[in-house]
Write a protein that holds these residues in place. Structure first.
Motif, PDB file in Angstrom:
ATOM      1  N   LYS A 362     -20.914  -6.480 -31.760  1.00  0.00           N
ATOM      2  CA  LYS A 362     -22.242  -6.017 -30.983  1.00  0.00           C
ATOM      3  C   LYS A 362     -21.801  -4.671 -30.430  1.00  0.00           C
ATOM      4  CE  LYS A 362     -24.319 -10.455 -29.765  1.00  0.00           C
ATOM      5  NZ  LYS A 362     -23.490 -11.291 -30.917  1.00  0.00           N
ATOM      6  N   ASP A 363     -20.436  -4.232 -30.012  1.00  0.00           N
ATOM      7  CA  ASP A 363     -20.473  -2.848 -29.586  1.00  0.00           C
ATOM      8  C   ASP A 363     -20.287  -2.114 -30.736  1.00  0.00           C
ATOM      9  OD1 ASP A 363     -17.889  -3.724 -30.631  1.00  0.00           O
ATOM     10  OD2 ASP A 363     -16.574  -3.809 -29.167  1.00  0.00           O
ATOM     11  N   GLY A 364     -20.713  -2.092 -31.884  1.00  0.00           N
ATOM     12  CA  GLY A 364     -20.420  -1.339 -33.101  1.00  0.00           C
ATOM     13  C   GLY A 364     -19.069  -1.092 -33.489  1.00  0.00           C
ATOM     14  N   ALA A 365     -18.205  -1.710 -33.380  1.00  0.00           N
ATOM     15  CA  ALA A 365     -16.751  -1.419 -33.530  1.00  0.00           C
ATOM     16  C   ALA A 365     -16.616  -1.803 -35.068  1.00  0.00           C
ATOM     17  CB  ALA A 365     -15.862  -2.143 -32.861  1.00  0.00           C
ATOM     18  N   ASP A 366     -16.889  -2.999 -35.471  1.00  0.00           N
ATOM     19  CA  ASP A 366     -16.560  -3.170 -36.915  1.00  0.00           C
ATOM     20  C   ASP A 366     -17.319  -2.272 -37.669  1.00  0.00           C
ATOM     21  OD1 ASP A 366     -15.047  -5.194 -36.737  1.00  0.00           O
ATOM     22  OD2 ASP A 366     -16.356  -6.789 -37.416  1.00  0.00           O
ATOM     23  N   SER A 367     -16.560  -1.007 -38.434  1.00  0.00           N
ATOM     24  CA  SER A 367     -17.247   0.196 -38.913  1.00  0.00           C
ATOM     25  C   SER A 367     -16.608   0.570 -40.271  1.00  0.00           C
ATOM     26  CB  SER A 367     -17.583   1.188 -37.909  1.00  0.00           C
ATOM     27  OG  SER A 367     -16.286   1.454 -37.195  1.00  0.00           O
ATOM     28  N   VAL A 368     -16.006  -0.183 -40.991  1.00  0.00           N
ATOM     29  CA  VAL A 368     -15.256  -0.010 -42.202  1.00  0.00           C
ATOM     30  C   VAL A 368     -15.743  -0.458 -43.496  1.00  0.00           C
ATOM     31  CG1 VAL A 368     -12.952   0.300 -40.755  1.00  0.00           C
ATOM     32  CG2 VAL A 368     -13.596  -1.986 -41.874  1.00  0.00           C
TER      33      VAL A 368
END
Length: 810
Positions: A362-368
């Protein structure tokens, strides 16, 4: 599936949790049990039986997609080791073997598992009516005689990992374990249950004798593993079960999320409100869970468990606006190109370092990349815990956190390699099966849909002008700030602001009206942009976008992009004093924090309550269409008429919503052995210098009065982010806790809660100074279209009701 001073609180309740699963004393090479047993990745082949063919609307799957669904529902990747260690080190306060039991002394059984725990009973099982001599006298569900065997239990085809007692006095079993009677939980033979443990085992005392089942020396016959399905399989909204305690496979969906999951009752099975740990977990509303529960970031942050809808369209919006740069360990993430050499899935990675990715967390952190996000989930539920738990003190904190490295997992964990090999098929499954559940297809759903085409037309126009800018993957081309590839890095906020200003123009509105009014608008629409929205605009609770697990140098460093790590600060937000209600400014940090990606509105009629923590709207425990619609109507009205939302019982209109507070007087108890070293000053002198005289001892803080804001304690930052001694911070924290312990201890045994509150209130300024998230109002924000939103006029009631009618069709 899923602590601090949130650490200390979690330590207290769950009993022990400093070295909880960390294996701190053993600093030799970390290898997983499969590697120790000499297994290869090829020997852990994916299961190919289409056992769940009736699920997900009976969709027909290819062999690859079947393997992907099987992995989602039954693959645990050796994490039974992790959950067993949690159980042992919590002295039995957390115990999944009890959760799968139906002993008469428990508050729950197969008869009420759904209603009490929110867990899905596996079809084809029946409740235990007595101790099972074939399973060490435990009261476990039994497969019905008229049902076919579970193919994943086939130890000949899926031979388990032979370590310890397995293959000696216990069977080796299958590496998929045995079905437990609860979807997503699998039973495995405990390799520590050797002949000596067998002689000490007493099943009746395990259920009835606290001195026995709370012993740290107790070895249980089984370990319980957890699959992704535990937190994601639920009743199919368009094929609900007649009785949710007795679903059939055709009543279940793989992708809806555990919307009814009661984390407080699952993680503290004794349900003791006087235990501060219970109070902490009780802040998680049904269907929500703090995903940093284990690798604690000192922020109490329960968030909804994601539904997985329209993966294909989500990847398409990622191809438009999801461009990110990878560096260092992030480059080690698996990409579709590693498995697919041609076709559309090869478009999401470009060597050497560019990925087009959904933002999963939800915080947009998974971004790989999509595969990296799927693989990380398995680490977060305990895969390769031999290594993972070395990087922090599980649940408790008080130790500098370091990143878990993908290259170490590839070298030392066969379970990790098997997981990486399987997640491409899982992605293929969701590309096929993550289609929306529409109200018109549900039993009796048509009667909830408006028959007036004019009202529906008006709802579409309102959605185009006010909602689509964040909640549609179909938007006009040439978006300032975001097109062609989406903005990233230090300049992101300026780019977002340009896009946001454009969405207020007639140019945007006219083009978007044309898109929304098209007959195919809802087809292949993710109903979210998946871009990062600053919390300064959202005005929602800031604890989620303040999460630190994915910032540079933290536990998920390898699973967040450099673009995320380079994000600028969103600026200053307003928070409120939890005792007086006074508004106060708070400067949000940079480095990735401060943003939230918009939730998809697919099947919104079936996913209420709303907001990222399920705090807006009435929860209904039944998965029936009628109950879902009652919850939807209540929730969507409170979103659009925010004045109807729950008010704080203490501060009322002084704060914009409700603050989570303790419900009864409670106590925080921390065993001495699990205090971080710098907090040993909390122990009495005799214990510090002569522990062999006073025994194990520990710290008790309390009474914590009813009505205390839970996150005053739970969000105390035990150790600031980043390397360094942080001596001044530690000294302040120790002094605060010593004073808190002394002031509460000095109260007379008959002191009232009001007297305890006065003692507590004196220390609030110092607690706020040391808080990692000083935002206490949990149900505020997302005021778009209402009079609470300052940038645009609020919608009239007729427009709001027309909008609701359109949202029902999603």
């Amino acid at each position: 599936m899923p602590m601090t001073f949130r650490g200390l609180a979690r330590v207290a309740a769950v009993g022990s949790l400093c070295g909880l699963v960390s294996g701190c004393a053993d600093r030799g090479p970390s290898v997983d049990e499969a590697r120790r047993a000499g297994r290869s990745v090829e020997s852990l082949a994916a299961a190919d039986e289409d056992h769940f063919r009736d699920m997900d609307g009976g969709i027909v799957l290819t062999p690859e997609e079947v393997r992907g669904r099987n992995m989602w529902i039954v693959w645990t990747g050796g994490n039974d080791r992790f959950w067993d260690t949690i159980t042992v080190n919590s002295f039995g306060a957390f115990d999944l073997l009890k959760i799968v039991s139906s002993h008469p002394t428990l508050k729950f059984s197969r008869d009420n598992r759904w209603n009490y725990l929110g867990l899905v009973n596996e079809p084809c099982f029946e409740k235990a009516t007595g101790p099972d001599p074939q399973r060490y006298g435990l009261w476990l569900d039994k497969r019905r005689a008229d049902c076919s065997p579970d193919p994943f239990e086939n130890a000949g085809k899926y031979k388990g990992v032979a370590i310890g007692a397995r293959g000696k006095n216990m069977p080796v079993g299958s590496y998929y374990g045995w079905a437990s009677g609860i979807v997503g939980l699998r039973l495995f033979p405990n390799p520590d249950f050797d002949e000596a443990a067998v002689r000490k085992w007493n099943p009746e005392r395990y259920y009835n004798d606290e001195t026995y089942y709370l012993s740290k020396d107790l070895v249980r016959p089984y370990r319980v593993g957890m699959s992704c399905g535990f937190c994601h399989v639920g009743p199919n909204p368009v094929k609900p079960p007649a009785d949710p305690e007795q679903p059939k496979w055709q009543n279940l969906s793989s992708n809806v999320g555990a919307q009814y999951f009661w984390v407080d009752r699952i993680f503290t099975w004794k349900y003791d409100p006087s235990n501060y740990m219970f109070q902490l977990l009780h802040t998680a509303r049904p269907g929500s869970l703090d995903t940093s529960l284990v690798s604690t970031d000192y922020i109490n942050n329960p968030r909804t468990m994601n539904a997985v809808y329209n993966l294909g369209p989500r990847l398409e919006i990622a191809r438009r606006w999801g461009k990110e740069k990878l560096t260092a360990g992030g480059l080690d993430n698996a990409q579709f190109n590693d498995y697919v050499k041609e076709g559309p899935l090869t478009r999401f990675f470009e060597k050497p370092d560019t990925v087009w990715t959904p933002r999963v967390l939800k915080d947009g952190a998974d971004s790989v990349g999509a595969l990296g996000a799927l693989n990380r989930v398995y680490l977060n539920i305990g895969l390769f815990s031999e290594e993972w738990m070395r990087h922090f003190n599980a649940l408790a904190g008080g130790k500098h956190i370091t990143p878990i490295a993908i290259n170490v997992a590839r070298t030392n964990s066969v379970y990790w390699l098997a997981t990486e090999a399987g997640t491409p098929d899982m992605a293929r499954f969701f590309l096929k099966a993550s289609t929306p559940h529409r109200l018109k297809d549900a039993p009796g759903g048509e009667r909830y849909l408006v028959k007036d085409p004019g009202a529906l037309q008006r709802g579409k126009v309102v959605f185009a002008e006010r909602c689509a800018r964040c909640h549609s993957s179909k938007l006009p081309a040439g978006a300032p700030g975001l097109d062609p590839d989406g903005a990233v890095g230090p300049g992101y906020l300026e780019a977002w602001n340009r896009y946001w200003e454009w969405t207020k123009t007639e140019d945007f509105k006219q083009k978007t009206r044309d898109i929304v009014l098209s007959s195919d608008f809802l087809e292949n629409n993710y109903l979210s942009t998946d871009v990062r929205v600053p919390v300064t605009l959202l005005e929602t609770n800031a604890c989620s976008p303040l999460a630190t697990n994915a910032i540079a140098g933290n536990i998920w460093d390898n699973f967040s992009s450099q673009s995320y790590k380079d994000l600028p600060s969103v600026g200053t937000i307003t928070v409120h004093h939890p005792i007086t209600g006074e508004p106060r400014p708070y400067r949000m940090p940079a480095g990735g924090r401060g943003y939230t990606r918009p939730a998809s509105l697919i099947s919104a009629w079936s996913t209420a309550p709303f907001l990222l923590n399920n705090s807006v709207g009435k929860f209904e425990p039944s998965p029936s269409v009628e109950a879902r619609m009652r919850s939807f109507q209540d929730s969507i009205e409170k979103m659009l008429w925010p004045e109807r939302r729950e008010k704080d019982p203490v501060l009322g209109d002084k704060v914009p919503g409700v603050i989570d507070r303790t419900t009864v007087r409670s106590y925080l108890r921390v065993p001495a052995g699990y205090l971080p070293e710098f907090l040993r000053g909390l122990l009495n002198p005799l214990h510090r210098f002569a522990p062999w005289i006073v025994g194990e001892g520990g710290v008790e803080i309390g009474p914590i009065p009813a009505g205390t804001p839970i996150n005053l304690i739970a969000n105390l930052d035990l150790l600031p982010d980043g390397p360094g001694d942080h001596l001044e911070h530690k000294q302040k924290l120790l002094a605060l806790l010593l004073d808190l312990k002394r002031d509460l201890k000095s109260l007379s045994p008959n002191a009232s809660d009001e007297e305890a509150r006065k003692a507590f209130a004196n220390l609030v300024p110092r607690m706020l100074e040391l808080s990692k998230c000083p935002d206490f109002v949990v149900n505020r924000g997302h005021y778009f279209g209402t009079s609470f939103f300052k940038e645009e006029p609020g919608l009239g009631d007729a427009d709001k009701r027309a909008l609701i009618e359109f949202i029902k069709t999603f």
